[in-house]
Design an enzyme around this catalytic site. Structure first.
Site, mmCIF file in Angstrom:
data_model
loop_
_atom_site.group_PDB
_atom_site.id
_atom_site.type_symbol
_atom_site.label_atom_id
_atom_site.label_comp_id
_atom_site.label_asym_id
_atom_site.label_seq_id
_atom_site.Cartn_x
_atom_site.Cartn_y
_atom_site.Cartn_z
ATOM 1 N N HIS A 1 4.529 -5.538 1.860
ATOM 2 C CA HIS A 1 5.350 -5.369 0.644
ATOM 3 C C HIS A 1 5.110 -6.511 -0.346
ATOM 4 C CE1 HIS A 1 7.863 -1.801 1.675
ATOM 5 N NE2 HIS A 1 7.495 -2.147 2.891
ATOM 6 N N GLY B 1 -2.562 9.834 9.183
ATOM 7 C CA GLY B 1 -1.133 9.570 9.160
ATOM 8 C C GLY B 1 -0.657 8.571 10.200
ATOM 9 N N GLY C 1 -1.117 5.405 9.804
ATOM 10 C CA GLY C 1 -1.028 4.134 9.094
ATOM 11 C C GLY C 1 -2.340 3.377 9.069
ATOM 12 N N LEU C 2 -3.445 4.078 9.349
ATOM 13 C CA LEU C 2 -4.753 3.409 9.375
ATOM 14 C C LEU C 2 -5.583 3.723 8.133
ATOM 15 C CD1 LEU C 2 -5.690 3.922 13.134
ATOM 16 C CD2 LEU C 2 -4.543 1.981 12.085
ATOM 17 N N SER D 1 -6.687 6.747 6.626
ATOM 18 C CA SER D 1 -7.778 7.723 6.635
ATOM 19 C C SER D 1 -8.127 8.113 5.200
ATOM 20 C CB SER D 1 -7.382 8.964 7.443
ATOM 21 O OG SER D 1 -6.314 9.648 6.845
ATOM 22 N N ASP E 1 -5.987 -0.873 0.568
ATOM 23 C CA ASP E 1 -6.711 -0.077 1.554
ATOM 24 C C ASP E 1 -8.183 0.078 1.184
ATOM 25 O OD1 ASP E 1 -4.144 0.130 2.401
ATOM 26 O OD2 ASP E 1 -3.940 2.283 2.023
#
Ligand code: ADP
Ligand code: MG
Length: 395
Positions: A36, A130, A132-133, A135, A180
């Site tokens: 955050h 889904g 949290g990596l 994709s 990301d």
């Protein structure tokens, strides 16, 4: 899921009716620390992982982009020059919005979509969706790098990260930051990417996990965070209110030394939200410094403190995440924290190689004893960012 480049090439050839020019791959990511902080113009420290998306790409002569995936065999196609109109009309939907969005976003960044050659793209992935990596960033980065090469665009990787973010924001419609895509494009083996979310400057930071005999264990609680949209926007609003009350445009400008003043100016909840962000930024800086000076065995306390801050000050943890973190630590992890946006998702632990099976078993047993759903645990290895695949390339 295709296992080798040859297999993916064969699938492409069978489906598209011609051979691909090549295969490009890009990894998912895990955030080591810095949660955050991105939308507060602060610091993050993610790394690319050894789960990758591969894009086999071949050229067409008609200016059309056609995409398909081993995950969903329907093919979607548009004229490249018509992507903007299709986007405005809301015709780009579902998973194809990621690769088509990247082509569109390359155009927004200066590629001339009316003169580049058409492409066929087949996507295949070992990044779980889904969990949290990211994709999504893996697809964007593999396609962005492939089209950058095939269209001779010569965009830097930093620019390709912005392209991926623009695709995700404007075509997929997800208001994500640039973390990301930066990790997926700039990552390196046994290293993290230190990203300044204000200047967007990125630096590769060696982790030294191999030498220290450490693994990173992901403990996915399987609790979905999709219901938590309200919590996420409430936290963002609290950060904005805290910054405004402190007389700044963003919490990046508030330092640990300003927290006494913040406590006087802010109500208790806003103060604790601010304290999380301000101390988390400092922990990212400290982690980078400690990694360089002492190595990864010395960052455990920073990971632990990050978790406590998210649990108590930012209040985005859940009992499952707290249990995973505590159990990992009690069974030999040198540090652990929830990772990602919170309200579900996964935690990570830094664990000596030999203790990984014991930590995994202890976490599964603790979840069963608490009556929680079974977690999924697996290790991830900090790996090379996006690349064109050749004989010696990473999966
Ligand atoms: P995360 O990035 O955390 O995995 P997102 O919701 O951001 O989750 O992105 C997941 C979406 O990306 C999927 O719903 C799907 O649309 C797309 N996606 C992921 N992997 C593939 C794949 N192999 N083929 C096609 N689409 C995929
Ligand atoms: Mg995503």
């Amino acid at each position: 899921m295709s296992k080798t480049i040859d297999e993916l090439t064969a699938r492409f050839t069978e489906f598209m009716g011609h051979a691909p020019e090549g295969v490009w791959s890009a990894p998912g990511r895990v955030n080591l620390i810095g949660e955050h902080t991105d939308y507060n113009e602060g610091f993050v420290l993610p790394f690319a992982i050894d789960r990758r998306t591969r894009a086999a790409v071949g050229l067409r002569t008609d200016g059309v982009i056609r995409v398909t995936s081993t995950f969903d065999h329907t093919a979607v196609e548009f004229p490249l020059a018509g992507l903007e109109a299709a986007r405005t009309a809301g015709e780009i939907v579902g998973w194809s919005a990621y690769p088509l969005g990247v082509a569109w976003a390359l155009g927004q960044h200066g590629a001339d979509l009316s003169s580049v050659t058409g492409v066929d793209i087949l996507i295949d992935s070992t990044v779980p969706v889904g969990a949290g990596l990211s994709s999504s960033a893996a697809i964007e980065s593999s396609v962005a790098l492939a089209l950058n090469d095939l269209w001779n665009l010569d965009f830097t990787r930093e620019k390709l990260a912005k392209v991926g973010q623009l695709a995700e924001n404007e075509v997929v419609g997800a208001p994500t930051g640039i973390m990301d895509q930066s990790a997926s494009l700039l990552g390196a083996a046994d290293a993290a990417v230190f990203l300044d979310c204000r200047s967007l400057e990125a630096q590769v930071v060696p982790l030294g996990l191999a030498k220290a005999g450490l693994s990173i264990l992901v403990m996915d609680t399987r609790v979905s965070h999709s219901h938590a949209t309200g919590g996420y926007s409430e936290r963002r609003a609290a950060c904005e209110a805290g910054a405004a009350a402190m007389g700044t445009s963003s919490l990046r400008d508030v330092s640990v030394g300003d927290l006494d003043r913040a406590r006087e100016l802010l109500d208790d909840v806003t103060f604790r939200r601010v304290r999380h962000v301000v101390t988390e930024n400092q922990r990212v800086l400290d982690t980078v410094r400690v990694l360089g000076a002492e190595g990864p065995l010395a960052i455990g306390a920073l990971l632990d403190a990050s978790h406590v801050s998210m649990r108590d000050d930012f209040e985005i943890s859940i009992p499952e995440l707290d249990l995973a973190v505590e159990t990992a630590r009690d069974n030999g992890a040198i540090g652990a924290r929830m990772t990602g946006g919170g309200f579900g998702g996964a935690a990570i632990a830094l664990v000596p190689h030999a203790l990984v099976p014991a930590v995994e078993a202890a976490v599964v047993a603790a979840f069963a004893a608490a009556g929680y759903g079974e977690p999924v645990t697996f290790t991830v290895t900090p790996s090379q960012g996006a690349q064109r695949m050749g004989d010696s390339a990473v999966g």
